[in-house]
Design an enzyme around this catalytic site. Structure first.
Site, PDB file in Angstrom:
ATOM      1  N   SER A   8       0.850  -1.188   0.000  1.00 57.87           N
ATOM      2  CA  SER A   8       0.000   0.000   0.000  1.00 57.87           C
ATOM      3  C   SER A   8       0.881   1.232   0.000  1.00 57.87           C
ATOM      4  O   SER A   8       2.021   1.188   0.490  1.00 57.87           O
ATOM      5  CB  SER A   8      -0.904   0.001   1.236  1.00 57.87           C
ATOM      6  OG  SER A   8      -1.537   1.257   1.408  1.00 57.87           O
ATOM      7  N   TYR A  60      -2.227   0.443  10.551  1.00 58.43           N
ATOM      8  CA  TYR A  60      -2.177  -0.048   9.165  1.00 58.43           C
ATOM      9  C   TYR A  60      -0.876   0.380   8.493  1.00 58.43           C
ATOM     10  O   TYR A  60      -0.210  -0.431   7.834  1.00 58.43           O
ATOM     11  CB  TYR A  60      -3.382   0.493   8.404  1.00 58.43           C
ATOM     12  CG  TYR A  60      -3.526  -0.047   7.001  1.00 58.43           C
ATOM     13  CD1 TYR A  60      -3.984  -1.343   6.774  1.00 58.43           C
ATOM     14  CD2 TYR A  60      -3.219   0.744   5.901  1.00 58.43           C
ATOM     15  CE1 TYR A  60      -4.124  -1.839   5.490  1.00 58.43           C
ATOM     16  CE2 TYR A  60      -3.356   0.258   4.610  1.00 58.43           C
ATOM     17  CZ  TYR A  60      -3.808  -1.036   4.401  1.00 58.43           C
ATOM     18  OH  TYR A  60      -3.940  -1.515   3.122  1.00 58.43           O
TER      19      TYR A  60
END
Length: 263
Positions: free
Chosen positions: A143, A156
């Site tokens: 990501s 995250y």
């Protein structure tokens, strides 16, 4: 007795979203697929679609926070098909979406167990088998959050950043073994996770227009082609679907106009 298959791909979190699309695109490319899911009942749609395409798949219960389950998941490829060619560490969670100072330590820990330890467990289970077989490909779904902080996503971001370093470490440690390992950033994809993010409106990702979200089969096609070509010079890198040169190199020029601008 194991079934015979030309190539086999194992995908964690393959019962929905991007993982489901990756499993289906591998089946479309002729791979047998091992579908990792926390609940076997949730894999029915993925298995049905693979069957509709004339492919072969088996679902295996796999909670990526449990190393024993991940080991059984990887072993299931050999038990069922006699081989494993590709592992995609896809399973991830987005919670907790809150300020670090207000976060629940148990939720933060679960995020790290899923997004970081889950990748480690997958690599730890697959690498010895790939070394013995003389090669294999690992894709760790990454990501942009691995490389920049995003408001209320401390867990995250930390998990994805750690996973990106695992990608680099495995590539370094397995040089000369025929193993390839890549991180892959799929951009912002239309999944249940994104619907949750948009409903919470905690940062700029929440406000991204719906028409900027990619169909999950677009990055899934890139993952499959990356595994098929397995370029040695990209080994250990954290790649992104936004890299136009990468898409051209993989022969996916038709996807160039589908990639939205960065959030």
């Amino acid at each position: 007795m194991a079934l015979r298959a030309a190539k086999v791909a194992a995908v964690t979190g393959a019962n929905r979203g991007l993982g489901r699309a990756i499993a289906i695109e591998f089946a479309r490319a002729g791979y047998a697929v091992v579908v990792g899911t926390r609940s076997l009942g949730n894999a029915a749609d993925t298995l049905a679609e693979v069957e509709r395409l004339g492919g072969d798949a088996v679902a295996v219960e796999c909670d990526v926070t449990d190393f024993a389950q991940v080991e059984r998941f990887v072993a299931a490829a050999h038990d069922t098909y006699g081989r494993l060619d590709v592992l995609v560490n896809n399973a991830a969670i987005i919670e907790p979406m809150t300020l670090l100072a207000e976060s629940d330590p148990a939720e933060w820990e679960l995020s790290i167990k899923t997004n970081l330890l889950g990748v480690y467990y997958g690599c730890r289970a697959a690498v010895p088998r790939f070394e013995k077989a003389g090669g294999g490909v690992i894709v760790n779904i990454s990501s942009g959050a691995a490389h920049r902080p995003i408001l209320r996503w401390s867990a995250y971001c930390a998990g994805k950043a750690g996973a990106a370093m695992i990608t680099r470490s495995v590539a370094l440690e397995t040089q000369g073994t025929g193993i390839r390992v890549y991180g892959f950033q799929p951009a912002v994809v239309a999944t249940d996770m994104q619907r949750k993010i948009r409903s919470r409106r905690v940062n700029e990702i929440s406000d991204l227009p719906a028409d900027q979200l990619l169909d999950p089969h677009v990055p899934a096609r890139v993952v499959v082609r990356l595994c098929e070509l397995a370029p040695e010079d990209l080994n250990g890198q954290d790649l992104t679907i936004r890299d136009q040169e990468l898409l051209r190199r993989l022969g996916l020029d038709e996807l160039l106009e589908q990639i939205p601008p960065r959030a």
